[in-house]
Design a protein around this motif. Structure first.
Motif, mmCIF file in Angstrom:
data_model
loop_
_atom_site.group_PDB
_atom_site.id
_atom_site.type_symbol
_atom_site.label_atom_id
_atom_site.label_comp_id
_atom_site.label_asym_id
_atom_site.label_seq_id
_atom_site.Cartn_x
_atom_site.Cartn_y
_atom_site.Cartn_z
ATOM 1 N N GLY A 41 0.778 -1.222 0.000
ATOM 2 C CA GLY A 41 0.000 0.000 0.000
ATOM 3 C C GLY A 41 0.812 1.275 0.000
ATOM 4 N N LYS A 42 2.123 1.152 -0.084
ATOM 5 C CA LYS A 42 2.988 2.333 -0.061
ATOM 6 C C LYS A 42 3.816 2.411 -1.330
ATOM 7 C CE LYS A 42 3.416 2.726 4.954
ATOM 8 N NZ LYS A 42 4.371 2.900 6.093
ATOM 9 N N GLU A 43 4.338 3.601 -1.590
ATOM 10 C CA GLU A 43 5.200 3.774 -2.748
ATOM 11 C C GLU A 43 6.600 3.228 -2.457
ATOM 12 O OE1 GLU A 43 3.167 7.788 -4.689
ATOM 13 O OE2 GLU A 43 5.239 7.823 -3.989
ATOM 14 N N ARG A 44 7.309 2.936 -3.537
ATOM 15 C CA ARG A 44 8.686 2.486 -3.400
ATOM 16 C C ARG A 44 9.515 3.637 -2.836
ATOM 17 N NH1 ARG A 44 11.019 -0.961 -8.284
ATOM 18 N NH2 ARG A 44 9.108 -2.049 -7.692
ATOM 19 N N GLU A 45 10.312 3.344 -1.807
ATOM 20 C CA GLU A 45 11.085 4.394 -1.170
ATOM 21 C C GLU A 45 12.574 4.073 -1.175
ATOM 22 O OE1 GLU A 45 10.413 5.066 2.967
ATOM 23 O OE2 GLU A 45 10.655 2.956 3.536
ATOM 24 N N GLU A 88 8.738 -1.734 11.123
ATOM 25 C CA GLU A 88 8.483 -0.815 10.005
ATOM 26 C C GLU A 88 9.477 -0.981 8.866
ATOM 27 O OE1 GLU A 88 8.775 -0.022 13.266
ATOM 28 O OE2 GLU A 88 9.782 1.928 13.530
ATOM 29 N N ASP A 89 10.492 -1.827 9.046
ATOM 30 C CA ASP A 89 11.404 -2.152 7.948
ATOM 31 C C ASP A 89 10.830 -3.252 7.050
ATOM 32 O OD1 ASP A 89 14.102 -1.808 10.272
ATOM 33 O OD2 ASP A 89 13.506 -0.366 8.721
ATOM 34 N N THR A 90 9.715 -3.822 7.446
ATOM 35 C CA THR A 90 9.085 -4.866 6.653
ATOM 36 C C THR A 90 8.673 -4.330 5.293
ATOM 37 O OG1 THR A 90 8.276 -6.062 8.597
ATOM 38 C CG2 THR A 90 7.100 -6.424 6.527
ATOM 39 N N ALA A 91 9.140 -4.999 4.240
ATOM 40 C CA ALA A 91 8.880 -4.551 2.875
ATOM 41 C C ALA A 91 9.533 -5.524 1.908
ATOM 42 C CB ALA A 91 9.441 -3.149 2.645
ATOM 43 N N VAL A 92 9.226 -5.351 0.635
ATOM 44 C CA VAL A 92 9.978 -6.016 -0.416
ATOM 45 C C VAL A 92 11.125 -5.095 -0.783
ATOM 46 C CG1 VAL A 92 9.940 -6.944 -2.758
ATOM 47 C CG2 VAL A 92 7.930 -7.220 -1.271
#
Length: 122
Positions: A41-45, A88-92
């Protein structure tokens, strides 16, 4: 040049993990290489980037002091060493070669490979 990220996994908060970014095809030793991440649900950062020589690095404020981005041009590999991980570091996480322009913008990188999932449990 196509870069592929791997090494993700499940880790507890406070733990460490090292991601690798390997190049297929030609060498990427002449490119800066960046790491980005994208949570649902978030943009690539932007996370971090390292110059082709390894002499210059940039980090997002959210990871500064916890992540490092070493590279080994002899092995055609860039790493993302992550420590003190937070939920909060959880991501691809993705890696890509930089093609020019400001380092922190994803549009200035060529994303061609799949990312690797990092999940940090609380």
């Amino acid at each position: 040049v196509q870069l592929q990220a791997f090494g993700g996994g499940l880790v507890q908060a406070g733990g460490s993990l090292r991601l690798s970014c390997a190049a297929s095809g030609r060498t990427f030793s002449s490119n800066a290489v960046g790491w980005f991440r994208q949570a649902p649900g978030k943009e690539r950062e932007f996370v971090a980037t390292i110059s082709w020589s390894g002499g210059t690095t940039y980090y997002a404020d959210s990871v500064k002091g916890r992540f490092t981005i070493p590279r080994d041009n002899a092995k055609n590999t860039v790493y993302l060493q992550m420590s003190s991980l937070k939920p909060e570091d959880t991501a691809v996480y993705y890696c890509a070669a930089h093609h020019g322009g400001t380092y922190i913008y994803a549009v200035n990188y060529g994303f061609r490979g799949r990312g690797t999932q990092v999940t940090v449990s609380s």
